[in-house]
Design an enzyme around this catalytic site. Structure first.
Site, PDB file in Angstrom:
ATOM      1  N   THR A   6       0.874  -1.171   0.000  1.00  0.00           N
ATOM      2  CA  THR A   6       0.000   0.000   0.000  1.00  0.00           C
ATOM      3  C   THR A   6       0.906   1.215   0.000  1.00  0.00           C
ATOM      4  O   THR A   6       1.932   1.226   0.653  1.00  0.00           O
ATOM      5  CB  THR A   6      -0.860   0.070   1.276  1.00  0.00           C
ATOM      6  OG1 THR A   6       0.019   0.215   2.390  1.00  0.00           O
ATOM      7  CG2 THR A   6      -1.690  -1.166   1.447  1.00  0.00           C
ATOM      8  N   LYS A  47     -13.501  16.631  14.721  1.00  0.00           N
ATOM      9  CA  LYS A  47     -14.236  16.182  15.903  1.00  0.00           C
ATOM     10  C   LYS A  47     -14.574  17.362  16.784  1.00  0.00           C
ATOM     11  O   LYS A  47     -13.729  17.901  17.476  1.00  0.00           O
ATOM     12  CB  LYS A  47     -13.404  15.156  16.656  1.00  0.00           C
ATOM     13  CG  LYS A  47     -13.173  13.926  15.792  1.00  0.00           C
ATOM     14  CD  LYS A  47     -12.308  12.878  16.450  1.00  0.00           C
ATOM     15  CE  LYS A  47     -12.150  11.717  15.476  1.00  0.00           C
ATOM     16  NZ  LYS A  47     -11.314  10.651  16.004  1.00  0.00           N
ATOM     17  N   TRP A  82     -18.908  14.304  14.838  1.00  0.00           N
ATOM     18  CA  TRP A  82     -17.965  14.329  13.739  1.00  0.00           C
ATOM     19  C   TRP A  82     -18.497  15.185  12.585  1.00  0.00           C
ATOM     20  O   TRP A  82     -19.672  15.128  12.236  1.00  0.00           O
ATOM     21  CB  TRP A  82     -17.699  12.913  13.227  1.00  0.00           C
ATOM     22  CG  TRP A  82     -16.955  12.046  14.216  1.00  0.00           C
ATOM     23  CD1 TRP A  82     -16.596  12.366  15.495  1.00  0.00           C
ATOM     24  CD2 TRP A  82     -16.493  10.713  13.985  1.00  0.00           C
ATOM     25  NE1 TRP A  82     -15.933  11.326  16.081  1.00  0.00           N
ATOM     26  CE2 TRP A  82     -15.853  10.284  15.190  1.00  0.00           C
ATOM     27  CE3 TRP A  82     -16.540   9.827  12.910  1.00  0.00           C
ATOM     28  CZ2 TRP A  82     -15.275   9.033  15.317  1.00  0.00           C
ATOM     29  CZ3 TRP A  82     -15.963   8.577  13.044  1.00  0.00           C
ATOM     30  CH2 TRP A  82     -15.329   8.176  14.239  1.00  0.00           C
ATOM     31  N   GLU A 137      -5.583  -3.939   1.208  1.00  0.00           N
ATOM     32  CA  GLU A 137      -5.672  -4.870   2.345  1.00  0.00           C
ATOM     33  C   GLU A 137      -6.868  -5.808   2.234  1.00  0.00           C
ATOM     34  O   GLU A 137      -7.022  -6.728   3.023  1.00  0.00           O
ATOM     35  CB  GLU A 137      -5.798  -4.085   3.666  1.00  0.00           C
ATOM     36  CG  GLU A 137      -4.540  -3.354   4.106  1.00  0.00           C
ATOM     37  CD  GLU A 137      -4.427  -1.948   3.512  1.00  0.00           C
ATOM     38  OE1 GLU A 137      -5.102  -1.671   2.496  1.00  0.00           O
ATOM     39  OE2 GLU A 137      -3.680  -1.135   4.072  1.00  0.00           O
TER      40      GLU A 137
END
Lengths: 543, 543
Positions: free
Chosen positions: A186, A441, A446, A332
């Site tokens: 990655t 936040k 959020w 992944e």
């Protein structure tokens, strides 16, 4: 009590064997890197993969566990290397040619690649880079003798000569299905790249999953073209899910421009294809310039890698009569996580409502498990509004990175934290709303930085906008909106705030708007929130 | 080197979890054994299966490895029992109500079934049989309190009361995917029935295989009705492949006559269904009597269990616009072996040629490996003419029978000898030509008894014909044709031979034709070649 069923390990070369035995004449059409269109079939591909498996052991000293790298386009030869090398219990590490030289050198050395198989395209790159790759024993140039270049590469081997040395009757060995067979790094935005090590089992199960009727629905009548590269994220499984379904393969080689992709779609009578939005933008642009051209064979287009603009999806569906499947995944995850296939419940929605759902990233097929949680790991509701950290689980999801690095992404129950923040709606469709590290936040709630940016960009005079969370004494964090004006524009702080008002919740309103000449970007063209947060490290909200 | 992917065991209850989480509102419509149509969905089915899993442990003492039997129709309750019992690591042994009492008693005692879950239909049967089933601790009657019969069954438990005692929030345990979960006995024509013990892994992989685009192609928009019973050969995987695809399920319960099946097809808006030819014959007969009726939703019909007559297949395709997939399998194969799905190469055939191929038993999907061999195990060509012993391999194929009986069907390389003789054509389509024990071996070459019979039956005056191989001093075996004349017919030996001439190879010509009043049949209505060979044990060919 154990069952009394056969021990039949899920090995990737069984996929090719199936295709060769039961779909032996089925075509694989490729654009060769040397130029011309090349045609073969599964019977021949199997024979050549077996010959290669034999030759890499005899001539290159490949053994079970040896890591071999490829830097190659999607062609029949790249498929042969996958099956031939994986089939002896060795590992194919795909290298992404779009990486910087530093990253490439790091990755090859970290993986301890023994040999590199390279397309002609990348010979000059490796001629320059090879001195920084001391453990690589040599390079196999994926061409025939006639096209073999003069090269300073060490131990250059001609691919076709290598295959000619192998025995096409080579018998695949049997081994544990958990044996490693593929590797991909990655390219994280922070820290060093991390290696994901796929197994035979994970690749076969992932291939089955992607072929399902509720995923890409691949059949033996399909002709499937992965434009999405084998060198990154497994070409979305298509080099496995195609052959296991008996589908014909169409491989676009090195040319990914609109005209070339159009040519392969029609030359190969492609029924299903897959790529990132950029590729489709180029194709649609080419088709617009040539309005007499149609896509008569194309039934469905899988689009992923980044969120697909509605205009692209609508162009395929409304103008060319091809359906679009929006998809999402990660290296992944082998990489497929979700596909925007219509469920029974979503099928009842009126068209306009369905389009809103279709633009999301989709539903997980069987064998991907998925949840959104708050910061302490509590599951959040599937209401399409609440957003939380997106976590996934499944037999084709990594449990660790190569050499154990960066493993804080995996929790004790095996959930992999994708680093994304998402909503899941009542129909089960997931939508990425932000990266977890970029979400703002504020007072325990959020705010999506991406949503703020997308709305701000609609304000006239705004060329680019970035939202970041900065420390706030009372609310923990509050949003700062960083804006680049369009040339000649005088758009003000008040104009931007007025544009936002009513389009977002009041508590989402940025505490300030600042104007800059330029917003920093990463190597892949994304806004660098990291650099922005550093740049505004000393900024303090006045209220 | 092993891969670094998650350990995610393939457990059948993960299939139901997937359906409940991502297709929670998707319907399961059943005809209840009590009469009315019953509707539930995957969310409720999952909750009830979990409650049952909890209750069978607490109240019935079920533990991992405990064998539980069911004798039940296809309903939502039967699905709950499968998932609930398998989900705790116990085993569901499905009993076929069509077996004779002697066979049933043998099977239940041999399997050491601890509890029997029975539909109301079969309560009288078990009341009579229970004294011969000393190890069975009790009976769960699959109904609610209101419908609970007066019964002499020992330890009768009301199913709905049992479920009510369980916790719907029960957490499935995790365990080895090779754990046994299902059991079904084959009713062999010779010897005792033999048990096949399925595992979680074999059932999940088989379910995936059957759902594939190149098999039944099941999607989340499908509404699938297994008429083929869960009590025999896993309902062809549909109780797994349906939920894993998010398909709606339609369960026909106890009523399988034409009118009832028609009602469920339309009531359930069924898009795909599966059953043996007899069921379709009854449905088509009903539709013929009611010519205004149509099958507007039905897209495809899977037909297997025995060779499907062309007339049935053509009626669906040509009159009702539904496609037909001819399929073949065996209890030992979970059961699917082949499906007559069109491959790319077969798709190029003209319609009449394709029909010839479509009438065969089909191609193996990925994860079934198949070959035909001669008597010494040498593989024979796929030319559509050469016939040999059909052998199969795969993760959903048995490697042994329960308690190790009858294992001479499995060879050292893991191939299971199906006991059938078949051809495989150049397109990969398999056709059963005979049972291996019935094929006539003449001078090292094989003659199909079934093909001889099928041709002989075309001779006017012949009502029934059976071909058997009898010892011959020179040719090892030669065919004897045994014929029952139609009432009033005087068809002669010479007439029959004249009819055969030109329709078969000369060396296939029976050495003699004998006439009898009656040909012996087995319990399931097939010609008993065994009895015939005994009957003609003293017969000697004159030449």
């Amino acid at each position: 009590m154990l069952g009394l069923m056969q021990d039949f390990p899920l090995l990737v070369h069984r996929v090719l064997d199936h295709a060769a035995r039961w779909h032996g004449d089925t075509e694989i059409v490729s654009r060769a890197v040397e130029g011309p269109i090349h045609r073969t079939n599964y019977r021949e591909l199997n024979a050549r993969s077996r010959a290669l498996a034999d030759a890499v052991q005899k001539r290159l000293g490949v053994k079970p566990g040896t890591i071999i790298a490829t830097m190659a386009w999607n062609t029949w030869r790249h498929m042969e290397i996958w099956y031939g090398v994986m089939g002896v219990g060795a590992i194919v590490h795909t290298l992404n040619p779009r990486l910087f030289a530093d990253q490439l050198a790091y990755i090859v050395n970290h993986a301890e690649d023994q040999w590199i198989f390279t397309d002609l395209t990348f010979v000059p790159l490796f001629e320059k880079l090879q001195d920084r790759l001391p453990k690589v024993r040599g390079f196999v140039v994926m061409t025939d003798r006639a096209h073999m270049p003069e090269t300073t590469l060490r131990n250059p081997v001609c691919y076709e000569e290598l295959i000619a040395e192998g025995d096409a009757g080579f018998e695949w060995p049997d081994f544990d299905e958990n044996t490693a067979c593929g590797m991909c790094y990655t390219s994280g935005t922070t820290g060093n790249p991390k290696g994901v090590l796929y197994s035979h089992r994970s690749n076969v199960l992932h291939g089955l999953m992607c072929a399902l009727g509720d995923a890409m629905a691949i059949s033996g009548r399909d002709r499937i073209m992965p434009v999405v590269p084998m060198f990154h994220a497994n070409a979305w499984s298509i080099a496995f899910s195609g052959p296991l379904s008996g589908a014909s393969m169409v491989m676009p080689g090195a040319k990914l421009d609109g005209a070339s992709i159009y040519e392969m779609l029609n030359e190969g009578k492609v029924t299903i294809t897959a790529a990132v939005p950029t590729v489709w933008l180029m194709l649609l642009h080419y088709l617009e310039q040539n309005p007499h051209l149609k896509l008569p064979h194309l039934d469905r287009v899988v689009i992923g890698g980044s969120a697909c603009p509605e205009a692209i999806m609508k162009a395929f569906v409304e103008h060319y009569g091809s359906d679009v499947i929006h998809a999402w995944g990660m290296t992944e995850m082998s990489p497929i996580g979700t596909l925007g296939v219509k469920s029974a419940k979503a099928a009842e929605l009126p068209s306009a409502e369905w389009w809103k759902v279709k633009l999301k990233q989709g539903r997980p097929p069987f064998m991907v498990d998925m949840k959104i949680t708050d910061d302490v790991g509590k599951s959040l509701p599937h209401d399409g509004r609440t957003f939380g950290r997106l976590k996934v689980k499944g037999p084709s999801v990594a449990r660790s990175y190569f050499k154990g690095e960066g493993n804080d992404a995996f929790d004790a129950q095996g959930w992999f934290d994708t680093g994304d923040v998402a909503t899941i709606d009542e129909y089960g469709y997931m939508q990425i709303t932000d990266r977890a590290k970029d979400v703002i936040k504020s007072g325990g709630e959020w705010i999506s930085s991406i949503e703020l940016e997308n709305i701000a960009i609609g304000c006239s005079g705004v060329q680019e906008a970035a939202a970041i969370g900065l420390p706030h004494p009372k609310w923990d964090e509050r949003p700062l909106l960083v804006v680049v004006r369009k040339p000649g524009s005088n758009v003000s702080r008040e104009d931007v705030l007025a544009h936002l008002k009513g389009r977002i919740a009041n508590w989402w309103m940025p505490d300030d708007v600042v104007f800059v000449e330029e917003i920093p970007h990463t190597a892949t063209g994304k806004i660098s929130k990291l650099a922005l947060r550093e740049q505004f490290g000393d900024y303090r909200f006045t209220s």
